[in-house]
Design a protein around this motif. Structure first.
Motif, mmCIF file in Angstrom:
data_model
loop_
_atom_site.group_PDB
_atom_site.id
_atom_site.type_symbol
_atom_site.label_atom_id
_atom_site.label_comp_id
_atom_site.label_asym_id
_atom_site.label_seq_id
_atom_site.Cartn_x
_atom_site.Cartn_y
_atom_site.Cartn_z
ATOM 1 N N ILE A 3 12.471 4.361 -27.138
ATOM 2 C CA ILE A 3 12.628 5.698 -27.348
ATOM 3 C C ILE A 3 12.309 5.934 -28.810
ATOM 4 C CG2 ILE A 3 14.259 7.630 -27.662
ATOM 5 C CD1 ILE A 3 15.678 6.638 -25.148
ATOM 6 N N ARG A 4 12.680 5.202 -29.721
ATOM 7 C CA ARG A 4 12.544 5.197 -31.028
ATOM 8 C C ARG A 4 10.994 5.172 -31.379
ATOM 9 N NH1 ARG A 4 16.629 1.146 -33.767
ATOM 10 N NH2 ARG A 4 18.594 2.207 -33.062
ATOM 11 N N LEU A 6 8.638 5.963 -29.188
ATOM 12 C CA LEU A 6 7.942 6.988 -28.466
ATOM 13 C C LEU A 6 8.224 8.209 -29.377
ATOM 14 C CD1 LEU A 6 6.505 8.327 -26.295
ATOM 15 C CD2 LEU A 6 8.815 8.988 -24.985
ATOM 16 N N THR A 7 9.504 8.529 -30.161
ATOM 17 C CA THR A 7 9.552 9.437 -31.138
ATOM 18 C C THR A 7 8.838 9.405 -32.112
ATOM 19 O OG1 THR A 7 11.971 9.482 -30.559
ATOM 20 C CG2 THR A 7 11.373 10.744 -32.277
ATOM 21 N N LEU A 8 8.703 8.246 -32.981
ATOM 22 C CA LEU A 8 7.698 7.927 -33.835
ATOM 23 C C LEU A 8 6.400 8.277 -33.739
ATOM 24 C CD1 LEU A 8 7.375 6.957 -36.861
ATOM 25 C CD2 LEU A 8 7.016 4.582 -35.998
ATOM 26 N N ALA A 10 5.264 10.477 -31.558
ATOM 27 C CA ALA A 10 5.051 12.092 -31.195
ATOM 28 C C ALA A 10 5.234 12.699 -32.740
ATOM 29 C CB ALA A 10 6.310 12.345 -30.352
ATOM 30 N N LEU A 11 5.947 12.028 -33.451
ATOM 31 C CA LEU A 11 5.820 12.641 -34.838
ATOM 32 C C LEU A 11 4.556 12.345 -35.464
ATOM 33 C CD1 LEU A 11 9.512 11.546 -36.310
ATOM 34 C CD2 LEU A 11 8.529 13.841 -35.783
#
Length: 188
Positions: A3-4, A6-8, A10-11
């Protein structure tokens, strides 16, 4: 962990184009290379625009502008040029946004000088004398550094000879019996 990551990702996907768009603006491309002089007028027959373009292309002034790395941008009725060459609409709009211009004055042209650091140095409405532009540029810290780099004050160093008889310019090795130099004192 997934999840980390994936979040990175996306950012970065969202922020990447925004950061790239900032670097593609005309003033960002000029930063550190030249000093943009921007003339914004509502008409191509504006007296300020005509006078400054004539001054920019006049022989003695042309040399002075070139010596100071000045790039001439003109924006006339939302059509932009850089040193007489047409710019596309996106670059012209990016230049207007970067200068934070909201309303173009229909009565007087606006003259803006931007330093190599990207900061506005002159923001003037109406006619301006090229000598005022030159004196402003000459007072800038970057112009002083360029002038100092053009005229070296110190003579070039001569090659140093070694105590051990080595080649000039290269330090010699201290032998086993040679005394080592005392350590340098520390400054507080």
């Amino acid at each position: 962990m997934f999840i980390r990551s994936l979040t990175l990702a996306a950012l970065l996907a969202v922020a990447g184009p925004l950061l790239a768009a900032d670097a593609d603006t005309p003033l960002a491309q000029e930063r550190g290379k030249s000093r943009p002089l921007i003339i914004i007028a509502s008409s191509s027959v504006d007296p300020t625009l005509v006078k400054l373009k004539k001054d920019f292309n006049d022989s003695p002034n042309k040399e002075e502008f070139a010596k100071r790395n000045v790039a001439l941008y003109t924006i006339v009725a939302l059509a932009g040029q850089r040193n007489g060459k047409d710019m596309d609409a996106q670059s012209t709009m990016a230049l207007i946004r970067e200068l934070k211009l909201t309303v173009l004055d229909k009565d007087q042209a606006q003259v803006i000088l931007v330093g190599k650091d990207g900061e506005k140095k002159i923001d003037h409405k109406g006619a301006i004398d090229p000598k005022e532009i030159f004196s402003t540029i000459d007072q800038m810290p970057m112009a002083e550094k360029e002038a100092a780099a053009a005229k070296p004050d110190t003579p070039p160093e001569e090659p140093k000879s070694t105590a051990q008889g080595g080649k000039p310019g290269k330090p010699g090795k201290a032998g086993k019996g040679a005394a080592a130099a005392p350590p340098a004192a520390l400054d507080d």
